[in-house]
Design an enzyme around this catalytic site. Structure first.
Site, short mmCIF file in Angstrom:
data_model
loop_
_atom_site.label_atom_id
_atom_site.label_comp_id
_atom_site.label_asym_id
_atom_site.label_seq_id
_atom_site.Cartn_x
_atom_site.Cartn_y
_atom_site.Cartn_z
N HIS A 1 25.71 9.61 10.40
CA HIS A 1 25.71 9.93 8.96
C HIS A 1 25.06 8.82 8.15
O HIS A 1 25.43 8.58 7.01
CB HIS A 1 27.13 10.17 8.43
CG HIS A 1 27.95 11.09 9.27
ND1 HIS A 1 27.94 12.45 9.12
CD2 HIS A 1 28.78 10.84 10.32
CE1 HIS A 1 28.74 13.01 10.02
NE2 HIS A 1 29.25 12.05 10.75
N SER B 1 -1.48 -1.43 -1.49
CA SER B 1 -1.52 -0.59 -2.68
C SER B 1 -2.71 -1.03 -3.52
O SER B 1 -3.04 -2.21 -3.56
CB SER B 1 -0.21 -0.76 -3.46
OG SER B 1 -0.42 -0.39 -4.81
N LYS C 1 2.42 -4.94 -1.88
CA LYS C 1 2.84 -3.84 -1.02
C LYS C 1 2.24 -3.85 0.39
O LYS C 1 1.09 -4.21 0.59
CB LYS C 1 2.45 -2.50 -1.67
CG LYS C 1 3.25 -2.15 -2.90
CD LYS C 1 4.73 -1.92 -2.63
CE LYS C 1 5.03 -0.55 -2.10
NZ LYS C 1 4.83 0.54 -3.04
N GLU D 1 4.39 7.70 7.66
CA GLU D 1 4.55 8.77 6.66
C GLU D 1 3.61 9.93 6.96
O GLU D 1 3.97 11.10 6.83
CB GLU D 1 4.29 8.22 5.26
CG GLU D 1 5.37 7.25 4.79
CD GLU D 1 4.95 6.52 3.52
OE1 GLU D 1 4.67 7.18 2.51
OE2 GLU D 1 4.90 5.27 3.55
#
Ligand code: ARG
Length: 457
Positions: A156, A277, A283, A290
Site C-alpha cells: 500500500h 529542463s 532538473k 516515463e
C-alpha cells in the site's frame, strides 16, 4: 501497368481508393518472408510436376534477384501494386517474363499473408526473446551487486518489512521470465504452415503441403484451410503477451520514477539516461522511465484495436484483417525498444544505499519480527499481533522507535511484555531471519540468483 486482377474490371482504381486500399507501406517489411514462401511454393510445384523443373529454377532465381534489388533499395514501392505479395509477383513477371505468371498457382494472397505473418513473427519473436534475456541478465547482475543492501519493502505504498535491493530485483526477474515463457509459448502456436490453404477451401491443383512445411522449417501444418486464412488469434496472443510485458516494464519504470524523486532519492540514474529542463537548470528528469510507462498505453491500444478488428468478422478472409499490421508492428517495435532501453537504464543506475538507510528508521519495519519472535516463545500469533500493535501505538504517541522502548515502557504497554520478547530489531537482522524458501534473506536471494543464472544458461 495493369493490376494483377484487372481481367474482370473495365476501369482502373480511383487514386484515393488505391491508396486507401493499399498495405504496401507497412507490409513491405514482409519482403524476405514473402520471397522465402514463394521459393518454397515454386520448389514444391516443380517437384509435383505442376511447373517444370526449369520453370521453377527460373522463378527461384528471379525471386532471389528481387530480394537483392529490395535490399539494395532499388525497388520503388507504390500503392499501385497494393501489397508486398502483388509487388513481388509483378516484379517477378517483369524480371523473368511469362513464366513468372505460373508462381501464383495453387495459392492465394490469403494463405500468403497468413504465411508471411507467421514466418515474420517467428523470426521477430526469437530476436525479442534475446532482448528479454539480456534484460534478465542485467537484473541478475544488479541483484548480485546489491544482494545484502537493505531496501524498504512496501505494501500500500507504506513501509512494510525490510528487504534487500537484490530481493526486489529478483521479483522482476521472475516477471520477465514468465513474459519470456509466454512468448516462447506463442511461437509454438505460430509454428504451423498455412501455405496451400488457397483463398479459403484448399485447391484443385496437385500440391504437397507437407513438402512446403518441411521446406519452410515449420513443425506443423494447419489442419483446416478456412481456419488458416481466417484467424489472427496468434497476433492477438502476441500483443496480449506484449501488453503484459509492457505492464511489468511500466511498473518497474514507475518505481524508478518514485525512487528518483527528491523525496526518496533511492537511485541515481546515469546522466546519459535522463534529460534536463529547458527552463529549470537544476532538473534531472527520468524521461525514459516515463516514456516507457506512457508507451504501455500504446501497446494496450494495439491489443484493443486487434480484438475489435477481428470481432464480428464472418469467415473466411475479410479485408479488415489487413489492419493487423499497424497493431502488430507497433506492439512489436515498441516492446522491443522499451526492453532494450530499460535494460541499459537499469544497468546504468546506482542504488544510493546510504540514503535508503536513512529511511529505515521510520515506519516500524521490524513489527512483524517482534510478533513472530513472540510466537517462537509460545504466544499465539493473534495475541502477539495485538501486543505489538499496542507497542507501535505507544511509540507513535511518544514519538519514539521500537528500538527505544525500555523496561519502564514495557509495563505501561502490557503487564506481560518482557525484554526477552524483543528480538534484534536491526533491518539486517530482520532480513536474515527470512530464510523461508523464496524469502528475502541474503542466503535465499543467492539461491534465487543461482537458479536464475542456470535458467538463462
Ligand atoms: N494485403 C492483404 C492483407 O494484408 C493481403 C491479402 C489480400 N487478400 C484479398 N483477398 N484481398 O490482408
Amino acid at each position: 501497368m495493369a493490376n494483377l486482377w484487372s481481367g474482370r474490371f473495365e476501369k482502373s482504381m480511383d487514386k484515393l481508393m488505391e491508396e486507401f486500399n493499399a498495405s504496401i507501406d507497412l507490409d513491405k517489411r514482409y519482403y524476405n518472408v514473402d520471397i522465402d514462401g514463394s521459393i518454397a511454393h515454386v520448389t514444391m510445384l516443380g517437384e509435383q510436376g505442376v511447373v517444370s523443373h526449369d520453370e521453377a529454377q527460373i522463378i527461384r532465381e528471379g525471386l532471389e534477384k528481387i530480394r537483392l534489388m529490395i535490399e539494395h533499395d532499388e525497388v520503388e514501392f507504390s500503392s499501385r501494386l497494393e501489397d508486398i505479395h502483388m509487388t513481388i509477383e509483378t516484379l517477378l513477371i517483369n524480371e523473368v517474363g511469362d513464366v513468372g505468371k505460373k508462381l501464383h498457382t495453387g495459392r492465394s494472397r490469403n494463405d500468403q499473408v497468413a504465411l508471411d505473418t507467421r514466418l515474420f513473427m517467428i523470426r521477430e519473436l526469437h530476436d525479442l526473446m534475446l532482448e528479454i534475456k539480456t534484460l534478465m541478465r542485467v537484473i541478475l547482475n544488479k541483484a548480485e551487486a546489491y544482494k545484502s543492501d537493505i531496501m524498504i519493502g512496501f505494501t500500500h505504498m507504506q513501509h512494510a518489512q525490510p528487504i534487500t535491493v537484490g530481493f526486489h530485483m529478483m521479483a522482476y526477474f521472475q516477471m520477465f521470465k514468465r513474459d519470456l515463457e509466454r512468448i516462447e509459448d506463442c511461437i509454438k502456436r505460430l509454428d504451423y504452415n498455412p501455405l496451400g490453404s488457397g483463398a479459403l477451401a484448399g485447391t484443385t491443383i496437385n500440391i504437397n503441403r507437407h513438402r512446403t512445411t518441411e521446406l519452410l522449417g515449420f513443425s506443423h501444418i494447419t489442419e483446416n484451410a478456412m481456419d488458416a486464412v481466417s484467424d489472427k488469434d496468434f497476433v492477438i496472443e502476441f500483443i496480449s503477451d506484449a501488453s503484459i510485458c509492457m505492464m511489468h516494464l511500466s511498473r518497474f519504470s514507475e518505481e524508478f520514477i518514485i525512487w528518483n524523486s527528491q523525496e526518496f532519492s533511492y537511485i541515481d540514474i546515469d546522466d546519459a539516461y535522463c534529460t534536463g529542463s529547458s527552463i529549470m537548470p537544476q532538473k534531472k528528469n527520468p524521461d525514459i522511465a516515463e516514456l516507457i510507462r506512457g508507451k504501455t498505453g500504446r501497446v494496450y491500444g494495439d491489443l484493443i484495436a486487434m480484438l475489435t478488428i477481428m470481432k464480428g468478422t464472418p469467415l473466411a478472409y475479410n479485408k479488415d484483417f489487413q489492419e493487423d499490421k499497424s497493431a502488430l508492428f507497433d506492439a512489436l517495435d515498441t516492446l522491443k525498444t522499451c526492453i532494450v532501453i530499460f535494460a541499459k537504464m537499469l544497468e546504468n543506475t546506482k542504488f544510493q544505499t546510504e540514503e535508503i538507510n536513512q529511511h529505515i528508521n521510520k515506519g516500524f519495519l521490524a513489527a512483524t519480527d517482534i510478533a513472530e519472535h513472540m510466537v517462537k516463545l509460545g504466544i499465539p500469533f493473534r495475541q502477539a499481533h495485538e501486543m505489538v500493535g499496542s507497542m507501535v501505538k505507544y511509540c507513535e504517541k511518544n514519538r519514539i522507535r521500537l528500538e527505544d522502548l525500555n523496561e519502564a515502557d514495557y509495563g505501561k504497554i502490557s503487564s506481560s511484555l518482557t525484554r526477552e520478547m524483543i528480538p534484534d530489531l536491526s533491518a539486517l537482522a530482520c532480513v536474515e531471519r527470512r530464510i523461508s524458501y523464496g524469502g528475502t534473506s541474503i542466503q535465499d536471494v543467492e539461491r534465487q540468483i543461482k537458479v536464475g543464472r542456470e535458467y538463462l544458461r
